[in-house]
Design a protein around this motif. Sequence first.
Motif, PDB file in Angstrom:
ATOM      1  N   CYS B 132      60.093  61.977 -44.620  1.00 29.58           N
ATOM      2  CA  CYS B 132      61.196  61.032 -44.856  1.00 29.58           C
ATOM      3  C   CYS B 132      62.396  61.710 -45.525  1.00 29.58           C
ATOM      4  CB  CYS B 132      60.723  59.858 -45.718  1.00 29.58           C
ATOM      5  SG  CYS B 132      59.672  58.704 -44.819  1.00 29.58           S
ATOM      6  N   ILE B 202      58.079  55.057 -46.614  1.00 33.44           N
ATOM      7  CA  ILE B 202      59.271  54.347 -46.133  1.00 33.44           C
ATOM      8  C   ILE B 202      60.451  54.733 -47.012  1.00 33.44           C
ATOM      9  CG2 ILE B 202      60.357  52.086 -45.768  1.00 33.44           C
ATOM     10  CD1 ILE B 202      57.562  50.866 -45.538  1.00 33.44           C
ATOM     11  N   VAL B 204      64.627  53.670 -47.190  1.00 28.51           N
ATOM     12  CA  VAL B 204      65.679  52.835 -46.580  1.00 28.51           C
ATOM     13  C   VAL B 204      66.979  53.044 -47.352  1.00 28.51           C
ATOM     14  CG1 VAL B 204      64.923  50.807 -47.940  1.00 28.51           C
ATOM     15  CG2 VAL B 204      66.300  50.464 -45.897  1.00 28.51           C
ATOM     16  N   GLU B 209      69.671  52.462 -42.741  1.00 28.57           N
ATOM     17  CA  GLU B 209      68.973  53.526 -42.014  1.00 28.57           C
ATOM     18  C   GLU B 209      67.552  53.545 -42.573  1.00 28.57           C
ATOM     19  OE1 GLU B 209      70.153  57.501 -43.003  1.00 28.57           O
ATOM     20  OE2 GLU B 209      68.582  58.361 -41.768  1.00 28.57           O
ATOM     21  N   TYR B 210      66.583  53.497 -41.685  1.00 25.21           N
ATOM     22  CA  TYR B 210      65.181  53.465 -42.111  1.00 25.21           C
ATOM     23  C   TYR B 210      64.501  54.769 -41.694  1.00 25.21           C
ATOM     24  CZ  TYR B 210      65.914  48.383 -42.366  1.00 25.21           C
ATOM     25  OH  TYR B 210      66.382  47.118 -42.653  1.00 25.21           O
ATOM     26  N   ARG B 211      63.752  55.348 -42.610  1.00 22.40           N
ATOM     27  CA  ARG B 211      62.924  56.513 -42.256  1.00 22.40           C
ATOM     28  C   ARG B 211      61.477  56.134 -42.550  1.00 22.40           C
ATOM     29  NH1 ARG B 211      66.299  61.422 -45.122  1.00 22.40           N
ATOM     30  NH2 ARG B 211      68.352  60.852 -44.324  1.00 22.40           N
ATOM     31  N   LEU B 212      60.636  56.330 -41.559  1.00 21.86           N
ATOM     32  CA  LEU B 212      59.232  55.909 -41.678  1.00 21.86           C
ATOM     33  C   LEU B 212      58.323  57.034 -41.215  1.00 21.86           C
ATOM     34  CD1 LEU B 212      59.963  52.631 -39.768  1.00 21.86           C
ATOM     35  CD2 LEU B 212      59.515  52.718 -42.199  1.00 21.86           C
ATOM     36  N   ARG B 223      56.965  61.189 -38.159  1.00 24.79           N
ATOM     37  CA  ARG B 223      57.905  60.081 -38.271  1.00 24.79           C
ATOM     38  C   ARG B 223      57.667  59.108 -37.118  1.00 24.79           C
ATOM     39  NH1 ARG B 223      62.806  61.801 -41.235  1.00 24.79           N
ATOM     40  NH2 ARG B 223      64.034  60.220 -40.148  1.00 24.79           N
ATOM     41  N   SER B 225      59.581  57.407 -34.786  1.00 27.55           N
ATOM     42  CA  SER B 225      60.984  57.422 -34.350  1.00 27.55           C
ATOM     43  C   SER B 225      61.391  56.172 -33.568  1.00 27.55           C
ATOM     44  CB  SER B 225      61.283  58.685 -33.550  1.00 27.55           C
ATOM     45  OG  SER B 225      60.331  58.831 -32.537  1.00 27.55           O
ATOM     46  N   GLU B 228      62.027  53.543 -36.108  1.00 25.18           N
ATOM     47  CA  GLU B 228      63.291  53.846 -36.804  1.00 25.18           C
ATOM     48  C   GLU B 228      64.486  53.437 -35.938  1.00 25.18           C
ATOM     49  OE1 GLU B 228      61.848  57.672 -39.513  1.00 25.18           O
ATOM     50  OE2 GLU B 228      63.176  58.020 -37.798  1.00 25.18           O
ATOM     51  N   PHE B 232      67.320  50.620 -36.942  1.00 31.89           N
ATOM     52  CA  PHE B 232      68.581  51.245 -37.378  1.00 31.89           C
ATOM     53  C   PHE B 232      69.736  50.242 -37.439  1.00 31.89           C
ATOM     54  CE2 PHE B 232      72.544  53.607 -36.771  1.00 31.89           C
ATOM     55  CZ  PHE B 232      72.433  54.514 -37.811  1.00 31.89           C
ATOM     56  N   GLU B 251      53.149  54.235 -31.600  1.00 36.31           N
ATOM     57  CA  GLU B 251      53.583  55.297 -32.514  1.00 36.31           C
ATOM     58  C   GLU B 251      52.419  56.062 -33.135  1.00 36.31           C
ATOM     59  OE1 GLU B 251      56.150  56.768 -33.352  1.00 36.31           O
ATOM     60  OE2 GLU B 251      57.894  55.540 -32.920  1.00 36.31           O
TER      61      GLU B 251
END
Lengths: 153, 297
Positions: B132, B202, B204, B209-212, B223, B225, B228, B232, B251
């Motif tokens: 992340c 996680i 945010v 913008e979210y990163r997981l 990730r 994607s 995400e 977004f 995923e």
Amino acid sequence: MAKIRITLNKEKRRLDVETNETLLEVLRDKLGMKSPKCGCDRGDCGSCAVLLSGKSVRSCLILAIECDGVEITTLEGISQDGMNKLQEAFIEFSSFQCGYCAPGVIISATELLKANPHPSLDEIKEALSGNLCRCTGYTPIFDAILAATKKEK
Amino acid sequence: MAIAHEYEYFAPASLFEATQILSQFGKKAAPLAGGTDLIVFIKEGMITPAAVIDLKRVKDLKALEIKAEGLFLGANTTFSDLVNSQIIKREYRLLWESAHSVASVGIRNRATVVGNICSAIPSMDAAPALLCYDAVVHLISLGSEREVPIQQWFVAPRKTLRKPDEIVAGISLKKPADKHAGIYLKLGRYKGEDLAQAGLGILVTEKWEYRLAFCAVAPIPARASSIEGLLFGKKLNPELILQVQNLIPTEIAPINDIRSSARYRTHICKVMMQRGLPAAVDRLNGVEIDNTGILGG
């Protein structure tokens, strides 16, 4: 074979070790420290815990040769001047049956109480999460540690 | 149990000396940092190195550097170094929570983050945080250096892009430019020392913008994607979370093993997303959240 120097329970020692000997083996077999126990031998059970420069570690996961110049404390060292309040509380609350896990538990608790003299029950549980006991159960252990912290107030 | 295998032991004082020894032994050398994995691997005969190169005396590899733009975790940075840092707890909560969930105090006092990414176990707790934060792995060999984004680092279970003559000198993490918040959720079989059945990091930002990133539910940590991409630029709402949950089976690729069935892992990932996303957004808005209570006691 290599020569290393360690400070064990405040005493300076020199010894010869093989490169593949663990600290646990050397402590027990060469230095006569019988408090660290060999349980799982892979870092899961905490029976072999000792203090390395004041921090609890698993002596089964450390090579003796890594410890050149390092200060090591075992339960024998903690007890040099007689039992401390933590150990007395363990007896008072019958916090062990077979006693196999007790040295490791006391090492973990010693590290905790030095950094945090009056921990909560949750903090004690976290500090001891890597110490497995299979006969006493954990409640008498937690009770003893809590009681010892009150004695020190 | 004695270690049956025999090897030469080296404790170089400098990085140059360490890379020299490594170039000499190549594949037959095993760099040693904390050793909490390596010693078990050697005991169990999974690896049989001709040389063990202990990096703990290499001073250049110790530093945990905290800078305005990000972090540098030297190869000898232990999980306890992270857990005991109030700055990490305050400013890199996702990383702190993942470090705090690793095994037990006695392991964290010794185990290093770099050792963790080199072992590359699918369930490794540090990976979602590193993914992340778009971490970069810094590698040094005799006469050359290179950097590898963490997204490319993991190749397969226990396999990474490290070449035999390379030492991982450290990992750098970059903070998102915008205000952000993160959280790490881990499900184990019990509260205490256990590997993850599933883990989710996680992050945010205020610009949505979210990163997981997941661990323990695929051969390598990665990730998410497509999720995400779906999230977004959007504010959370129940319908959006439902869409996210529907994407989860595409995923992840969980396995059945002693810790959990694949079906349960998929289910718990949906629960983690349902509870974790709003919790991360709450943190962004300044709400105090205890991550350990989110999945129950």
